[in-house]
Design a protein around this motif. Structure first.
Motif, PDB file in Angstrom:
ATOM      1  N   TYR A 187       3.789  16.707   1.676  1.00 25.12           N
ATOM      2  CA  TYR A 187       4.865  16.335   0.747  1.00 25.12           C
ATOM      3  C   TYR A 187       6.167  17.077   1.053  1.00 25.12           C
ATOM      4  N   GLY A 188       6.026  18.284   1.605  1.00 24.12           N
ATOM      5  CA  GLY A 188       7.197  19.131   1.832  1.00 24.12           C
ATOM      6  C   GLY A 188       8.015  18.616   2.986  1.00 24.12           C
ATOM      7  N   PRO A 189       9.037  19.391   3.405  1.00 29.20           N
ATOM      8  CA  PRO A 189       9.882  18.928   4.497  1.00 29.20           C
ATOM      9  C   PRO A 189       9.072  18.625   5.760  1.00 29.20           C
ATOM     10  N   ILE A 190       9.284  17.453   6.321  1.00 29.32           N
ATOM     11  CA  ILE A 190       8.674  17.084   7.601  1.00 29.32           C
ATOM     12  C   ILE A 190       9.544  17.697   8.689  1.00 29.32           C
ATOM     13  N   LYS A 191       8.904  18.297   9.693  1.00 23.64           N
ATOM     14  CA  LYS A 191       9.668  18.897  10.791  1.00 23.64           C
ATOM     15  C   LYS A 191       9.248  18.229  12.094  1.00 23.64           C
ATOM     16  N   VAL A 245      13.805  14.261   2.372  1.00 23.66           N
ATOM     17  CA  VAL A 245      13.808  13.398   1.189  1.00 23.66           C
ATOM     18  C   VAL A 245      12.535  13.617   0.371  1.00 23.66           C
ATOM     19  N   THR A 246      12.590  13.187  -0.892  1.00 24.44           N
ATOM     20  CA  THR A 246      11.354  13.105  -1.679  1.00 24.44           C
ATOM     21  C   THR A 246      10.704  11.782  -1.305  1.00 24.44           C
ATOM     22  N   HIS A 247       9.561  11.868  -0.625  1.00 22.32           N
ATOM     23  CA  HIS A 247       8.959  10.662  -0.039  1.00 22.32           C
ATOM     24  C   HIS A 247       8.780   9.538  -1.051  1.00 22.32           C
ATOM     25  N   VAL A 276       0.852  -1.185   0.000  1.00 24.73           N
ATOM     26  CA  VAL A 276       0.000   0.000   0.000  1.00 24.73           C
ATOM     27  C   VAL A 276       0.894   1.244   0.000  1.00 24.73           C
ATOM     28  N   GLY A 277       0.512   2.253  -0.768  1.00 26.75           N
ATOM     29  CA  GLY A 277       1.357   3.443  -0.981  1.00 26.75           C
ATOM     30  C   GLY A 277       1.543   4.330   0.238  1.00 26.75           C
ATOM     31  N   TYR A 278       1.889   3.733   1.360  1.00 24.36           N
ATOM     32  CA  TYR A 278       2.100   4.493   2.595  1.00 24.36           C
ATOM     33  C   TYR A 278       3.499   5.114   2.609  1.00 24.36           C
ATOM     34  N   ARG A 279       3.620   6.324   2.059  1.00 22.14           N
ATOM     35  CA  ARG A 279       4.957   6.919   1.927  1.00 22.14           C
ATOM     36  C   ARG A 279       5.577   7.334   3.254  1.00 22.14           C
ATOM     37  N   MET A 280       4.743   7.676   4.271  1.00 21.95           N
ATOM     38  CA  MET A 280       5.308   8.120   5.551  1.00 21.95           C
ATOM     39  C   MET A 280       6.032   6.994   6.284  1.00 21.95           C
ATOM     40  N   HIS A 281       5.699   5.752   5.918  1.00 21.07           N
ATOM     41  CA  HIS A 281       6.314   4.604   6.592  1.00 21.07           C
ATOM     42  C   HIS A 281       7.806   4.500   6.290  1.00 21.07           C
ATOM     43  N   PHE A 282       8.296   5.323   5.353  1.00 20.54           N
ATOM     44  CA  PHE A 282       9.720   5.314   5.002  1.00 20.54           C
ATOM     45  C   PHE A 282      10.378   6.666   5.279  1.00 20.54           C
ATOM     46  N   GLU A 283       9.643   7.590   5.888  1.00 18.41           N
ATOM     47  CA  GLU A 283      10.133   8.969   6.044  1.00 18.41           C
ATOM     48  C   GLU A 283      11.064   9.051   7.266  1.00 18.41           C
ATOM     49  N   PRO A 284      12.250   9.636   7.094  1.00 15.21           N
ATOM     50  CA  PRO A 284      13.279   9.579   8.145  1.00 15.21           C
ATOM     51  C   PRO A 284      12.896  10.170   9.514  1.00 15.21           C
ATOM     52  N   HIS A 285      12.190  11.320   9.569  1.00 13.32           N
ATOM     53  CA  HIS A 285      11.820  11.876  10.887  1.00 13.32           C
ATOM     54  C   HIS A 285      10.842  10.942  11.599  1.00 13.32           C
ATOM     55  N   THR A 286       9.902  10.418  10.793  1.00 12.88           N
ATOM     56  CA  THR A 286       8.912   9.475  11.313  1.00 12.88           C
ATOM     57  C   THR A 286       9.607   8.247  11.891  1.00 12.88           C
ATOM     58  N   LEU A 310      -3.932  21.468   9.277  1.00 13.80           N
ATOM     59  CA  LEU A 310      -4.190  20.374  10.212  1.00 13.80           C
ATOM     60  C   LEU A 310      -3.335  19.176   9.792  1.00 13.80           C
ATOM     61  N   ASP A 311      -2.111  19.164  10.235  1.00 13.87           N
ATOM     62  CA  ASP A 311      -1.190  18.083   9.863  1.00 13.87           C
ATOM     63  C   ASP A 311      -0.149  17.943  10.967  1.00 13.87           C
ATOM     64  N   ARG A 312      -0.573  17.390  12.103  1.00 11.26           N
ATOM     65  CA  ARG A 312       0.320  17.337  13.254  1.00 11.26           C
ATOM     66  C   ARG A 312       0.144  16.030  14.017  1.00 11.26           C
ATOM     67  N   PHE A 313       1.271  15.415  14.380  1.00  8.77           N
ATOM     68  CA  PHE A 313       1.269  14.220  15.235  1.00  8.77           C
ATOM     69  C   PHE A 313       1.964  14.579  16.541  1.00  8.77           C
ATOM     70  N   PHE A 314       1.420  14.085  17.645  1.00 12.37           N
ATOM     71  CA  PHE A 314       2.067  14.285  18.942  1.00 12.37           C
ATOM     72  C   PHE A 314       1.980  12.988  19.725  1.00 12.37           C
ATOM     73  N   LEU A 315       3.126  12.537  20.216  1.00 11.38           N
ATOM     74  CA  LEU A 315       3.197  11.279  20.958  1.00 11.38           C
ATOM     75  C   LEU A 315       3.853  11.558  22.297  1.00 11.38           C
ATOM     76  N   THR A 316       3.248  11.076  23.373  1.00 14.52           N
ATOM     77  CA  THR A 316       3.921  11.282  24.648  1.00 14.52           C
ATOM     78  C   THR A 316       3.918  10.011  25.490  1.00 14.52           C
ATOM     79  N   GLY A 317       4.958   9.919  26.313  1.00 17.70           N
ATOM     80  CA  GLY A 317       5.092   8.784  27.215  1.00 17.70           C
ATOM     81  C   GLY A 317       5.582   9.286  28.567  1.00 17.70           C
ATOM     82  N   ASP A 318       5.827   8.341  29.487  1.00 14.79           N
ATOM     83  CA  ASP A 318       6.224   8.734  30.843  1.00 14.79           C
ATOM     84  C   ASP A 318       7.557   9.492  30.871  1.00 14.79           C
ATOM     85  N   ASN A 319       8.441   9.234  29.885  1.00  8.85           N
ATOM     86  CA  ASN A 319       9.780   9.834  29.935  1.00  8.85           C
ATOM     87  C   ASN A 319      10.106  10.834  28.838  1.00  8.85           C
ATOM     88  N   GLY A 320       9.169  11.045  27.919  1.00 10.66           N
ATOM     89  CA  GLY A 320       9.502  11.978  26.845  1.00 10.66           C
ATOM     90  C   GLY A 320       8.373  12.106  25.848  1.00 10.66           C
TER      91      GLY A 320
END
Ligand code: NAD
Length: 333
Positions: free
Chosen positions: A263-267, A280-282, A124-134, A243-253
């Motif tokens: 498509y543009g630079p992921i930050k 990268v070009t996804h 499946v064309g899930y390009r984010m699954h290969f994106e370096p910041h992700t 509206l394009d934001r992910f936030f993940l939190t845990g006990d330590n960070g």
């Protein structure tokens, strides 16, 4: 060896994938499938595609007799994926299918089964699954750097324009924003938390029923519960910009991606500071990696196979069911 790919559906995203594939070391565009002869002519001259590798929607089953094509990348409106992927599988070619893989889990299951039966791979064309910041956040989470994961937020949306486009047509899109953009928050929650959700609740808001017809969702908020106790709170919309934001939190960070899926630079940044992975070009990276999966049996860090696409469809089915029932819907993935 390189993966020799034919693209089916020469629209906006097909064009982007074709351009990105020009920089791929592992995948090469060698064929096209289109209902528009003038587009085929343009692509033939632009990408040096021989006549014998050009097909239309009536005759593409003949691709089974073409030894110069290894895989077909299906990039057509959502509701067409099911039949097209099954026909490609029956022609004995590997399939890459755009997201959403289908418009419900029943169809998705049939596609997975057909590809298994034909002994071809389905990705499946899930390009984010290969994106370096992700992938750096996935690495940190797996390494325990965030501690026990407690919460994910996925915000996915944009204000859609032209109401006459296929994305606003239930017959072709299978739904509305959830099918198109909400799916990023859904699979993002899964690879960020690192577990499969066990329940979902969801609420729909429609401010413009003229524009967003019956069965085409404008905005849905939804929540997912995970076996380890983490919860996710997500928003899918065709009527909210930026509206394009992910936030993940845990006990330590924590970790944040903003923008998370454009498509543009992921930050991104984490409790340790800014993320500075390569930009990268996804679609180029995706094609290199998918070629390695198909040709060399490489295992991706985050799965992109048909089973993975099917899990997201089961969640989408449950979200639509929860919107209707107003109740918590249990999930078994
Ligand atoms: P698009 O409208 O730009 O292109 C769709 C193509 O399908 C057109 O060339 C059209 O002619 C063709 N087509 C064939 N049969 C058709 C029919 N019966 N009705 C309408 N069009 C038909 O759409 P797109 O943006 O290229 O989206 C195509 C697929 O790619 C969708 O499934 C979408 O979700 C997916 N997509 C994925 C990403 C991503 O980042 N992974 C981005 C954009 C689109």
């Amino acid at each position: 060896p390189v993966l020799r790919v034919a693209i089916m559906g020469l629209g906006g995203y097909g064009t982007r994938v074709a351009e990105a594939m020009q920089s791929s070391k592992m995948a090469k565009l060698v064929g096209v499938i289109s209902g528009t002869p003038s587009k085929i002519k343009d692509w033939q001259s632009k990408y040096k595609i021989p006549e014998k590798n050009c097909y239309n929607y009536e005759n593409f089953d003949q691709i089974k007799n073409n030894a110069d094509i290894d895989a077909v990348y299906v990039i057509t409106p959502n509701a067409l994926h099911h039949d097209q992927v099954i026909r490609v599988a029956k022609a004995g070619k590997h399939v890459i299918c755009e997201k959403p893989m289908a418009i419900n889990a029943k169809e998705g299951q049939e596609m997975v089964d057909a590809c298994k039966k034909a002994n071809v791979k389905l990705l499946v064309g899930y390009r984010m699954h290969f994106e370096p910041h992700t992938l750096e956040i996935v690495r940190m989470r797996k390494a325990g750097e965030l501690g026990k994961i407690t919460f994910f937020q996925g915000l996915s949306g944009f204000k859609i324009g032209d109401p006459s486009q296929w994305r606003m047509n239930k017959q072709l899109a299978g739904g509305g924003s959830m099918m198109d953009i909400g799916i990023y928050a859904i699979n993002g929650s899964r690879y960020m938390v690192g577990e499969e959700p066990i329940w979902v609740t969801a609420q729909e808001t429609k401010t413009d029923p003229q524009k967003f017809k019956e069965g085409v969702d404008e905005t849905i908020t939804f929540q997912l519960g995970f076996p380890g106790g983490a919860v996710a709170s997500c928003l899918s919309s065709y009527n909210i910009n930026n509206l394009d934001r992910f936030f993940l939190t845990g006990d330590n960070g924590f970790a944040e991606l903003f923008p998370a899926t454009g498509y543009g630079p992921i930050k991104g940044r984490t409790h340790k500071g800014e993320l500075n992975q390569p930009i990268v070009t996804h679609q180029t990276v995706q094609m290199d990696e998918m070629a390695a999966i198909i040709l060399q049996g490489k295992q991706p860090i985050v799965p992109v196979d048909g089973e993975e696409g099917l899990k997201d469809l089961k969640i989408i089915d449950a979200i639509y069911a929860a919107v209707k029932s107003g109740k918590k819907e249990n999930l078994k993935l």
